[in-house]
Design an enzyme around this catalytic site. Structure first.
Site, PDB file in Angstrom:
ATOM      1  CG  HIS A 242      55.222  35.757 -33.910  1.00 26.89           C
ATOM      2  ND1 HIS A 242      55.465  34.439 -34.224  1.00 26.89           N
ATOM      3  CD2 HIS A 242      54.066  36.085 -34.532  1.00 26.89           C
ATOM      4  CE1 HIS A 242      54.511  34.007 -35.005  1.00 26.89           C
ATOM      5  NE2 HIS A 242      53.641  34.984 -35.214  1.00 26.89           N
TER       6      HIS A 242
ATOM      7  CG  ASP B 266      48.050  41.328 -35.346  1.00 25.24           C
ATOM      8  OD1 ASP B 266      47.415  41.372 -36.407  1.00 25.24           O
ATOM      9  OD2 ASP B 266      48.156  40.308 -34.653  1.00 25.24           O
TER      10      ASP B 266
HETATM   11  N1  CMC Z   1      54.934  42.862 -24.034  1.00 24.74           N
HETATM   12  C1  CMC Z   1      55.697  42.644 -22.940  1.00 24.74           C
HETATM   13  N2  CMC Z   1      56.310  41.486 -22.658  1.00 24.74           N
HETATM   14  C2  CMC Z   1      56.169  40.502 -23.547  1.00 24.74           C
HETATM   15  C3  CMC Z   1      55.408  40.629 -24.720  1.00 24.74           C
HETATM   16  C4  CMC Z   1      54.777  41.873 -24.940  1.00 24.74           C
HETATM   17  N3  CMC Z   1      54.026  42.063 -26.042  1.00 24.74           N
HETATM   18  N4  CMC Z   1      55.426  39.475 -25.406  1.00 24.74           N
HETATM   19  C5  CMC Z   1      56.195  38.626 -24.695  1.00 24.74           C
HETATM   20  N5  CMC Z   1      56.659  39.238 -23.573  1.00 24.74           N
HETATM   21  C6  CMC Z   1      57.571  38.676 -22.577  1.00 24.74           C
HETATM   22  C7  CMC Z   1      56.873  37.639 -21.711  1.00 24.74           C
HETATM   23  O1  CMC Z   1      56.312  38.234 -20.569  1.00 24.74           O
HETATM   24  C8  CMC Z   1      58.024  36.713 -21.396  1.00 24.74           C
HETATM   25  O2  CMC Z   1      58.812  37.325 -20.416  1.00 24.74           O
HETATM   26  P1  CMC Z   1      59.511  36.440 -19.252  1.00 24.74           P
HETATM   27  O3  CMC Z   1      60.441  35.530 -19.989  1.00 24.74           O
HETATM   28  O4  CMC Z   1      60.194  37.431 -18.387  1.00 24.74           O
HETATM   29  O5  CMC Z   1      58.405  35.700 -18.571  1.00 24.74           O
HETATM   30  C9  CMC Z   1      58.852  36.687 -22.661  1.00 24.74           C
HETATM   31  O6  CMC Z   1      58.580  37.952 -23.302  1.00 24.74           O
HETATM   32  C10 CMC Z   1      58.493  35.559 -23.619  1.00 24.74           C
HETATM   33  O7  CMC Z   1      57.123  35.660 -23.942  1.00 24.74           O
HETATM   34  P2  CMC Z   1      56.080  34.464 -23.938  1.00 24.74           P
HETATM   35  O8  CMC Z   1      54.770  34.963 -23.442  1.00 24.74           O
HETATM   36  O9  CMC Z   1      56.672  33.286 -23.251  1.00 24.74           O
HETATM   37  O10 CMC Z   1      56.014  34.171 -25.485  1.00 24.74           O
HETATM   38  P3  CMC Z   1      54.900  33.356 -26.232  1.00 24.74           P
HETATM   39  O11 CMC Z   1      55.554  32.777 -27.416  1.00 24.74           O
HETATM   40  O12 CMC Z   1      54.208  32.422 -25.305  1.00 24.74           O
HETATM   41  O13 CMC Z   1      53.835  34.482 -26.650  1.00 24.74           O
HETATM   42  C11 CMC Z   1      52.749  36.200 -27.847  1.00 24.74           C
HETATM   43  C12 CMC Z   1      53.785  35.063 -27.901  1.00 24.74           C
HETATM   44  C13 CMC Z   1      52.543  36.738 -29.264  1.00 24.74           C
HETATM   45  C14 CMC Z   1      51.409  35.662 -27.325  1.00 24.74           C
HETATM   46  C15 CMC Z   1      53.273  37.324 -26.920  1.00 24.74           C
HETATM   47  O14 CMC Z   1      54.475  37.843 -27.437  1.00 24.74           O
HETATM   48  C16 CMC Z   1      52.262  38.430 -26.730  1.00 24.74           C
HETATM   49  O15 CMC Z   1      51.411  38.341 -25.832  1.00 24.74           O
HETATM   50  N6  CMC Z   1      52.311  39.515 -27.574  1.00 24.74           N
HETATM   51  C17 CMC Z   1      51.280  40.556 -27.526  1.00 24.74           C
HETATM   52  C18 CMC Z   1      50.050  40.089 -28.300  1.00 24.74           C
HETATM   53  C19 CMC Z   1      50.269  40.108 -29.817  1.00 24.74           C
HETATM   54  O16 CMC Z   1      50.816  41.052 -30.376  1.00 24.74           O
HETATM   55  N7  CMC Z   1      49.792  39.056 -30.492  1.00 24.74           N
HETATM   56  C20 CMC Z   1      49.864  38.929 -31.958  1.00 24.74           C
HETATM   57  C21 CMC Z   1      50.854  37.902 -32.395  1.00 24.74           C
HETATM   58  S1  CMC Z   1      51.255  37.949 -34.133  1.00 24.74           S
HETATM   59  C22 CMC Z   1      49.804  37.706 -35.022  1.00 24.74           C
HETATM   60  C23 CMC Z   1      48.951  36.579 -34.631  1.00 24.74           C
HETATM   61  O17 CMC Z   1      49.364  35.535 -34.116  1.00 24.74           O
HETATM   62  O18 CMC Z   1      47.749  36.689 -34.870  1.00 24.74           O
END
Ligand code: CMC
Length: 435
Positions: free
Chosen positions: A313, A370
């Site tokens: 998140h 989720d």
């Molecule tokens: N699986 C694997 N790696 C992950 C995941 C995941 N679900 N989420 C983040 N990471 C890794 C990402 O690759 C990055 O790694 P590195 O630093 O080595 O590049 C690190 O963790 C930080 O992640 P980020 O992408 O920079 O974080 P963000 O704040 O930009 O993204 C997020 C947040 C929710 C989009 C992301 O965690 C994600 O894609 N999660 C899966 C989708 C999901 O469950 N979304 C629902 C969110 S909660 C409800 C809502 O908002 O509706």
């Protein structure tokens, strides 16, 4: 501190070349302070650059507080745990939209208003008929919501408090009808009209699952679980869909248009669409033989675009309090419905594997709202592509409250980010035969 009037105290200093600029510090109620950079460009020629807005406050807001490090979420000051235990979705909707918990009289009047606007205009049946059978219900819902503005031209009067109030009531009342009918269209069943003798969640279940040829009894345990999910989704401050609603609303587009844009933003699997993606992933894992470590490794592989849906998140870096409540509720719903819980078990084991993995621990990736919500929707009987529609119904009061707050704030201007241009410098046009 009252809403809309953040105290500005102290100032931070920024040195740009040989000049020192003073940036006011805006104080939040809970220590969430900010540098006010709104005069930065005028005074220095510089803008700030923050792709993904991870460090940018777009508004001051008195609606929802969340502390991602401590796993705290409050609507209008009330902890989510207390609202989940004691409140109902319509009461929470009132709280978000109007700022305080309603008196009994206020609640009765709000519920009556919402209940008596649940029918959609009969011409809209043709609208559902015109989509292909396999249309994704999120596309139908987003179109239906903006389509409603054609029937209610008074919604253009965004500065008329009475017109806004009736638009709010219509939206909260009719979005479940639109959502349920988008499902009925997809399964080729007759549209089921709302029943005003039922509560909000029971009526949604009735419109989704009743058929004219049989009696349909709403299971109170199921209705209670759905109501809980709606409460947990009702607001989450400046997330992607809410920011979209505010941005579209800042152009003075009407509320239907703004909410429709929010629904489209919610659809993506990185946001609300994650609930559908989680179940797809769990099903894939089972079909692939159930090797959890293999899928966790895939999610960690920087050369693989796969991510573990339902984990991570932008704001929560400890735990998502909504996920904790939902996980407990999932147990109850599965027991009440007697639904097969194979995927629930897989989800719990996947959580355990991930939470013991250095990659997830180091990056503070925990199950989010989720991760378990899809399992509840599944146990209730919703098809996968309806999960995000349910999320949209829940988030609706939050979007409305945020739109209303923005429209009444003296700080509001049209949303218009800037950019740092990195393209080609000026060049002369070249005739096509000379290229
Ligand atoms: N699986 C694997 N790696 C992950 C995941 C995941 N679900 N989420 C983040 N990471 C890794 C990402 O690759 C990055 O790694 P590195 O630093 O080595 O590049 C690190 O963790 C930080 O992640 P980020 O992408 O920079 O974080 P963000 O704040 O930009 O993204 C997020 C947040 C929710 C989009 C992301 O965690 C994600 O894609 N999660 C899966 C989708 C999901 O469950 N979304 C629902 C969110 S909660 C409800 C809502 O908002 O509706």
């Amino acid at each position: 501190m009252t809403a809309g009037s953040p105290p500005t105290t102290d100032a931070a200093e920024l040195r740009v070349g040989d000049r020192t600029l003073s940036l006011p510090v805006v104080r939040g109620t809970e220590g969430d302070d900010a540098l006010d950079i709104s005069r930065l460009r005028a005074e220095s020629g510089l803008i700030t650059l923050d792709p993904g807005f991870g460090n940018t406050g777009a508004a001051t807001s008195a609606i929802t507080f969340l502390d991602g490090e401590a796993g705290v979420l409050r609507y209008r000051g009330y902890p989510i745990e207390q609202l989940a235990e004691h409140s109902t979705f319509l009461e929470v909707a009132y709280l978000l939209v109007y700022g305080d918990l309603p008196t009994q009289e206020q609640l009765n009047s709000f519920v009556t208003e919402v209940t008596h606007h649940t029918l959609i205009r009969e011409e809209m049946r043709n609208f559902f008929d015109s989509f292909p059978t396999d249309a994704h219900p999120m596309a139908v819902l987003a179109s239906g919501v903006v389509g409603m503005s054609t029937f209610y031209p008074d919604s253009q009067n965004i500065f008329d408090a009475d017109a806004v109030e009736v638009t709010i009531n219509r939206l909260i009342a009719k979005v479940p009808t639109l959502a349920a009918w988008s499902f009925k269209k997809a399964v080729g069943q007759p549209y089921v009209y709302p029943r005003n003798d039922l509560g909000y969640a029971p009526n949604l279940l009735h419109m989704m699952f009743a058929v004219p040829s049989e009696d349909y009894e709403v299971d109170p345990a199921v209705a209670e679980a759905l109501d809980l999910l709606l409460i947990l989704h009702a607001d989450h401050e400046q997330n992607a869909s809410t920011s979209t609603v505010r941005l579209v609303g800042s152009t003075h587009a009407n509320l239907y248009a703004s909410i429709s844009a929010g629904i489209s933003a919610l659809w993506g699997p990185l946001h609300g669409g994650a609930n559908e993606a989680v179940i797809n992933t769990l099903e894939q894992i089972v079909a692939d033989g159930g090797n959890l470590q293999k899928w966790v490794d895939k999610a960690k592989d920087p050369n693989d675009s796969f991510r573990l849906a339902g984990f991570g998140h932008r704001v929560y870096k400890n735990f998502d309090p909504r996920a904790t409540i939902i996980k407990r509720a999932a147990d109850r719903v599965l027991a009440a419905t007697g639904a097969d819980d194979d995927l629930f078990e897989v989800a719990q084991r996947l959580e355990e594997v991930a939470l013991n993995d250095e990659y997830f621990v180091g990056r503070k990736l925990y199950p989010n709202v989720d991760f378990y919500s899809g399992l509840i929707y599944r146990a209730i009987g919703f098809p996968k592509n309806m999960y995000t529609n349910c999320f949209a119904i829940g988030r609706l009061p939050g979007w409305i409250a945020q739109w209303k707050e923005m429209m009444s704030s003296p700080e509001t201007k049209i949303g218009r980010p800037r950019q740092v241009y990195v393209g080609t410098g000026s060049r002369d046009y070249v005739a096509i035969e000379q290229r």
